[in-house]
Design a protein around this motif. Structure first.
Motif, short mmCIF file in Angstrom:
data_model
loop_
_atom_site.label_atom_id
_atom_site.label_comp_id
_atom_site.label_asym_id
_atom_site.label_seq_id
_atom_site.Cartn_x
_atom_site.Cartn_y
_atom_site.Cartn_z
N LYS A 149 0.75 -1.37 0.40
CA LYS A 149 -0.36 0.09 -0.10
C LYS A 149 0.68 1.09 0.16
N THR A 150 1.77 0.82 0.98
CA THR A 150 2.62 2.18 1.16
C THR A 150 3.10 2.74 -0.33
N VAL A 151 4.47 2.02 -0.30
CA VAL A 151 4.68 1.68 -1.75
C VAL A 151 3.97 2.42 -3.76
N GLY B 134 -0.60 8.05 10.87
CA GLY B 134 -0.80 6.36 11.73
C GLY B 134 0.01 5.88 11.60
N GLU B 135 0.66 5.82 10.97
CA GLU B 135 1.74 4.72 10.50
C GLU B 135 3.18 5.04 10.99
N ARG B 136 4.21 4.60 9.43
CA ARG B 136 5.63 4.52 10.25
C ARG B 136 6.12 5.82 9.88
N ALA B 137 7.18 6.34 11.11
CA ALA B 137 7.90 7.43 10.78
C ALA B 137 8.69 7.80 9.46
N ASN B 138 9.75 6.18 9.45
CA ASN B 138 10.47 6.15 8.66
C ASN B 138 10.00 6.21 7.74
N GLU B 139 8.70 5.49 6.90
CA GLU B 139 8.32 6.16 6.22
C GLU B 139 8.12 7.11 5.48
N VAL B 140 8.02 8.26 6.81
CA VAL B 140 7.90 9.91 6.39
C VAL B 140 9.29 9.91 6.70
N ALA C 286 -3.89 9.27 1.69
CA ALA C 286 -4.17 8.95 2.67
C ALA C 286 -3.44 7.64 3.35
N ASP C 287 -2.61 7.79 4.58
CA ASP C 287 -2.21 6.17 4.50
C ASP C 287 -1.70 6.23 5.81
N SER C 288 -2.58 5.82 6.93
CA SER C 288 -3.70 4.91 6.51
C SER C 288 -5.27 5.36 6.83
MG MG Z 1 2.43 0.77 4.40
#
Ligand code: MG
Ligand code: ATP
Lengths: 591, 442
Positions: free
Chosen positions: A241-243, A263-269, A331-333
């Motif tokens: 989803k994020t990719v 509400g998802e991972r900080a590393n993705e931001v 928006a994720d997620s």
């Molecule tokens: Mg994700």
């Protein structure tokens, strides 16, 4: 005079406040705690008790603490300088915060008030204007940022005076308007707007009628997203989803991208912070960060602010839409937002709906999606918000409240399949389950046939049909065995594999393959369909797979090469040679 | 009854409500989350309603009387941090197990999170020698990743092995519901490897009250933050077993009459777990916190609320599975995933790493299909036969957890297997890599 109250109860971030004054639903208030002020929002009022959700940790908070009610709802500040910023869910500028760790009760100014912007007026004195009318324009990065009549202004106004072209800070008065009663109102470059209220400063909202190019084949070709459309991406964890959303934010044909990391991972931001200032927008050649704004409310940040974050992002998108821009909102997620609602509803001991979610979850989701759309502004220009949210269903099971509620309102459904992700068939969008309702819109299909190629939608439906028939053939082969089915089944199955490998699968991490232009998608779809049209013959079913694998390999090498480059053509030639082999076979047989 | 002892401590002796996990009493001026001692047992404020304060007792309420002495500490749970932590083991309250004191500063545990704009993108590869991890699921500093394993799998052994090979400055072991045997096992391996001075342990064993576990990860992560932020060290945190941690969460929420969500877990499970896992971070000054956890499954069910929520939080997961064909435990290439691998593979490792990895997994999937066919009694094609042979070798030489080679050797081994059983077109990697590596490795 603001209402004052006192804390009388604390359960995690739900706080009960008693007050003699008036309070309002969704009103913002601040709790005094030591030297800091903790921001909170009223979510329920019973008698003289206001139930508030605190946007911060309540550790150490005591009963008796003073609470000040602010008389307004949660608002964002709109004005030049939003673009490229990294905000938290309450629109605090994260870069302005001191230290490595977030500090409770630290709120920062969203805009830079001392930055001067090059301004030029667009309206004239004496013009009749209304909320959303363009008064002037400033350069924000490369965007012609419109200074508008504040959305809160009701009715018609006359422009009394306008500042001349020049450099001004956002808080300087750039226009004076007179209302019907002759009262004067000053307008600056900034205005505030409550996030939970949709901005409706447009004339009308037609059905979406053109597509938004994303560069992702399985979307553009098979299930196109409309400009101003809505879609959602449900999928179990790790299915991509994020990719997929990051890929959309990099390659979609939008003027602006607003990303709500909810509400998802900080590393993705961090990945976006790190990569976007370096990566180029394939269309404009500018850095991606120049068109991107991030609302980061990662999973370790306070839960209540998570709920606010999606609204903050939507309001910023609406603001830019009113300037006539094409905005993509991601928006994720959205499931994390729904969970934040659930946590609060449980703490308030409300009667729970399915899976403990609040009873009105469906309505909340529907209202939110309804804020997207293509609009005509009062000056005849158009703008759009295309919204795509991800959904993280518990246990990967789509029969759960968030997925079901979203499915009722979103027009595109991009279901990610665990099985496809496991076999690394990325993006793992299930070709059979997924759909775009827009493909059924006559105006969209007309648009596609006009802008991509004649009979495009017929070709798309044909490809979908081949995929479906391939799947059926595969099931039969599995039941009856390789030699228990006619040769035709194998050919049918491999034709669908061909489309799968060449059109559906796309390497998000390959420089060339990551994004495909519509022209190229047109070329590849027709190239592939020409092959699947072919009447193949084989001596044994054992020959079918190996032959098709060679075709697939050549086509994949084409996907990995720049469109129309020498390498592309070389691989294409190899492909043609392989096809000739079959033609010869066929000629032999006929002879 | 209320009397003042030390400056901030007030003592109460009248409880009016007792449940299995909580007590309630009338008290004033109490802070949320504050600690208290109830009849000598540690407790924490979980609810305040007017003058009524509800305390959760970590050790359980057995035998507590309505006239038990309650002393409020005036502060939330904390840990003393300093170099002095290194090489020592502590209980859930952060008290040295062998007795004595810790020299250091007192820190609140479960503190605030790192501002996302102050984080660095993780980029340092953590080689472990295990190809099932390095080749297919490369780990990166600042990552958080659990092992998903059935209780009978050797996850603690694999975790200890990974920890020792990872070249961390500190290894912080957070044991939750750890059996005494496993606790001693960890102590032994670290000791034998001469690594004991790099270890800090916070241990709740099966002999201790389960609710005490709730403090363990926060203690461990506070210690980790000390070493990573103040000493710029590379810290590896081992959390075992997070399923037992979640069980303790559900015990408390059920006893507090909260509406349970899926699998009787609290509705806030996602946030509760994310708060811990998100402590994994790469700091700009070189320090980092990497979290390797264990989530035990029951009967391999990953749709259960604990593994499910974990999967949505962590940056991938490592599945251990016994491969009956080779009789060894392997890192399952289908369900395992390291989400951060693309930050290092092909960048810190050889350029063809991503393609080789994907190709091998795809061929392994073909073998799985062939196997299904075989089991259903169908004839196998020549390709099926070859992929089955490939799968066996791949499992033995690369996926098994007893493999210990460097990444270049892993890639060479993969090309060796490719060329033994397939033609380049069947493997489907970029022509330039085929030209460059295929023949050479043959
Ligand atoms: Mg994700
Ligand atoms: N298009 C793609 N190409 C290559 N790899 C991919 C692709 N999409 C996903 N992946 C792989 O799958 C992993 C997980 O993807 P992603 O983070 O997008 O999952 P997710 O659905 O957002 O999961 P979660 O719900 O846990 O956030 C990625 O780290 C990457 O390794």
């Amino acid at each position: 005079m603001n209402t004052i109250g006192n804390v009388t109860g604390i359960i995690a971030n739900l706080v009960i406040v008693e007050t003699e004054g008036t309070t309002a639903q969704n009103e913002i208030c601040f709790i005094k705690h030591g030297g800091t002020r903790l921001m909170a929002e009223v979510i329920k009022v019973v008698g003289n008790k206001s139930f508030i959700q605190v946007f911060e940790s309540t550790r150490g908070l005591k009963t008796g603490s003073e609470v000040e009610f602010m008389g307004h709802m949660l608002e964002v500040t709109l004005g030049p300088g939003i673009l490229s910023k990294n905000f938290d869910g309450l629109q605090n500028d994260l870069n302005k915060m001191e230290g490595v760790f977030l500090k409770r009760g630290e709120y920062t100014e969203p805009l830079d008030m001392d930055k001067k912007f090059e301004y030029k007026p667009l309206a004239k004195e004496g013009d009749k204007v209304q909320a959303g009318s363009w008064l002037g324009e400033v350069r924000e990065n490369w965007i012609p940022h419109k200074i508008m009549v504040p959305f809160k202004f009701a009715g018609e106004y006359t422009v009394k005076s306008l500042k001349k072209e020049g450099k001004y800070t956002p808080d300087e008065t750039i226009a004076v308007l007179t209302d019907g009663d002759g009262k004067e109102h000053k307008v600056t470059m900034i205005q505030k707007w409550p996030v939970k209220v949709p901005i409706k400063a447009y004339k009308h909202k037609p059905r979406p009628f053109k597509i938004m190019e994303t560069g992702i084949r399985v979307m553009d070709t098979l299930n196109p997203m409309a400009e101003g459309g809505t879609g959602f991406i449900p999928g179990p964890f790790g299915s991509g989803k994020t990719v997929l959303q990051h890929n959309l934010s990099k390659n979609a044909e939008a003027d602006l991208v607003v990303i709500a990391a909810c509400g998802e991972r900080a590393n993705e931001v961090v990945e976006i912070f790190t990569e976007f200032p370096e990566l180029e927008d394939p269309r404009s050649g500018r850095k991606l960060m120049e068109r991107t704004t991030i609302i980061a409310n990662t999973s370790n940040m306070p839960v209540a602010a998570r709920e606010a974050s999606v609204y903050t992002a939507m309001t910023i998108a609406e603001y830019y839409r009113a300037m006539g821009l094409k905005v993509l909102l991601l928006a994720d997620s959205t499931s994390r937002w729904a969970q934040a609602l659930r946590e609060m509803s449980n703490r308030m001991e409300e009667l729970p709906g399915p899976d403990g979610f609040p009873m009105d979850l469906s309505a909340i989701i529907a209202n939110f999606y309804a804020r997207a759309g293509f609009v005509y502004l009062s000056n005849g220009e158009s703008g759009s918000i295309t919204f795509i949210g991800t959904v993280s269903p518990a246990g990967g099971n789509l029969k759960e409240p968030v997925t079901e509620s979203t499915k009722k309102v979103a027009r595109c459904f991009y279901a990610l399949s665990q099985q496809r992700a496991d076999s690394k068939r990325y993006p793992a969008i299930d070709p059979i389950e997924s759909y775009s309702k827009y493909l059924e819109y006559p105006e969209i299909s007309e648009y596609l046939n006009e802008n991509i190629s004649e009979n495009w939608t017929d070709s798309v439906l044909k490809a979908k049909d081949i995929l479906l028939r391939g799947k059926e053939a595969y099931e039969q082969i599995n039941i009856l065995g390789d030699d228990g089915v006619p040769m035709d089944y194998h050919i049918r199955y491999w034709k669908s594999e061909l489309i799968d490998f060449v059109i559906l699968q796309q390497d998000a991490f390959d420089k060339v393959d990551a994004s495909s232009s519509l022209e190229r998608q047109d070329y590849m779809l027709h190239k592939t369909l020409k092959i699947t049209d072919f009447d193949f013959s084989f001596d044994s079913f054992e020959d079918v797979g190996p032959y098709f694998k060679r075709l697939i390999n050549a086509l994949k090498q084409m996907n990995y090469s720049e469109f129309d480059s020498d390498k592309f053509k070389k691989n294409e030639k190899e492909l043609e040679t392989m096809l000739k082999e079959q033609e010869k076979e066929e000629a032999k047989e006929e002879a | 009854m209320e009397k003042d002892t030390k400056a901030f401590q007030r003592v109460y002796t009248k409880l009016f409500q007792l449940t299995k996990a909580t007590v309630s009493l009338s008290a004033k001026g109490i802070g949320y989350d504050e600690l208290a001692i109830v009849d000598g047992r540690l407790a924490q404020v979980v609810k305040i309603m007017g003058d009524i304060v509800t305390l959760q007792i970590f050790g359980g309420t057995e035998g507590i009387a309505t006239n038990a002495e309650v002393i409020f500490a005036g502060k939330p749970p904390s840990l003393k941090v300093g170099e002095d932590l290194a090489g020592r083991f502590f209980n859930a309250y952060g008290e040295p197990m062998e007795g004595g004191d810790i020299m250091g500063d007192e820190r609140e545990i479960g503190g605030p999170s790192v501002n996302p704009v102050r984080r660095m993108q993780p980029s340092e590869f953590i080689p472990t020698g295990i190809a099932g991890i390095d080749l297919n699921n490369a780990l990166v500093t600042g990552q958080k990743i659990p092992f998903f394993a059935d209780p009978d799998q050797p996850y603690n052994q694999v975790m200890a092995m990974v920890a020792l090979r990872a070249k961390a400055d500190k290894i912080i072991l957070a044991g939750m519901g750890l059996t005494r045997d496993d606790y001693l096992y960890f102590k032994n391996v670290f000791d034998n490897a001469g690594a004991l001075d790099r270890i800090v342990g916070f241990i709740n064993t099966t002999e201790d009250p389960p609710v005490e576990r709730l403090l363990v990860p926060d203690m461990a992560l506070s210690a980790a933050e000390y070493f990573a932020v103040e000493k710029n060290e590379k810290v590896l945190v081992l959390l075992t077993d997070m399923t037992l941690y979640a069980d303790a969460l559900s015990i408390v929420s059920n006893r507090m009459d909260q509406i349970p969500s899926k699998d009787s877990m609290p509705g806030s499970l996602y946030s509760d777990l994310a708060r811990l896992y998100e402590k994994a971070v790469q700091f700009p000054d070189g320090g980092s916190i990497t979290i390797i956890a264990v989530t035990t499954l029951s009967g391999g069910d990953i749709t259960h609320a604990v593994p499910d929520n974990t999967g949505y939080i962590t940056e991938g997961q490592l599945f251990l599975r016994k491969d009956s064909d080779i009789g060894k435990v392997i890192v399952d290439p289908f369900r395992s995933l390291s989400r951060l691998k693309q930050l290092v593979i092909g960048k810190k490792t050889r350029e063809d790493h991503p393609q080789v990895m994907n190709a091998a997994v795809r061929l392994y999937a073909d073998a799985a299909n062939a196997k299904t066919k075989q089991e259903n009694g169908f004839d196998l094609t020549d390709y099926d036969e070859r992929s089955l042979k490939f799968a066996r070798d791949y499992s033995e030489k690369l996926l098994a957890i007893d493999v210990n080679i460097d990444t270049d050797q892993m890639l060479e081994t993969a090309y060796g297997l490719f060329s033994k059983y397939f033609k380049p077109a069947e493997v489907g990697i970029r022509q330039e890599f085929v030209d460059k590596f295929w023949e050479k490795e043959k």
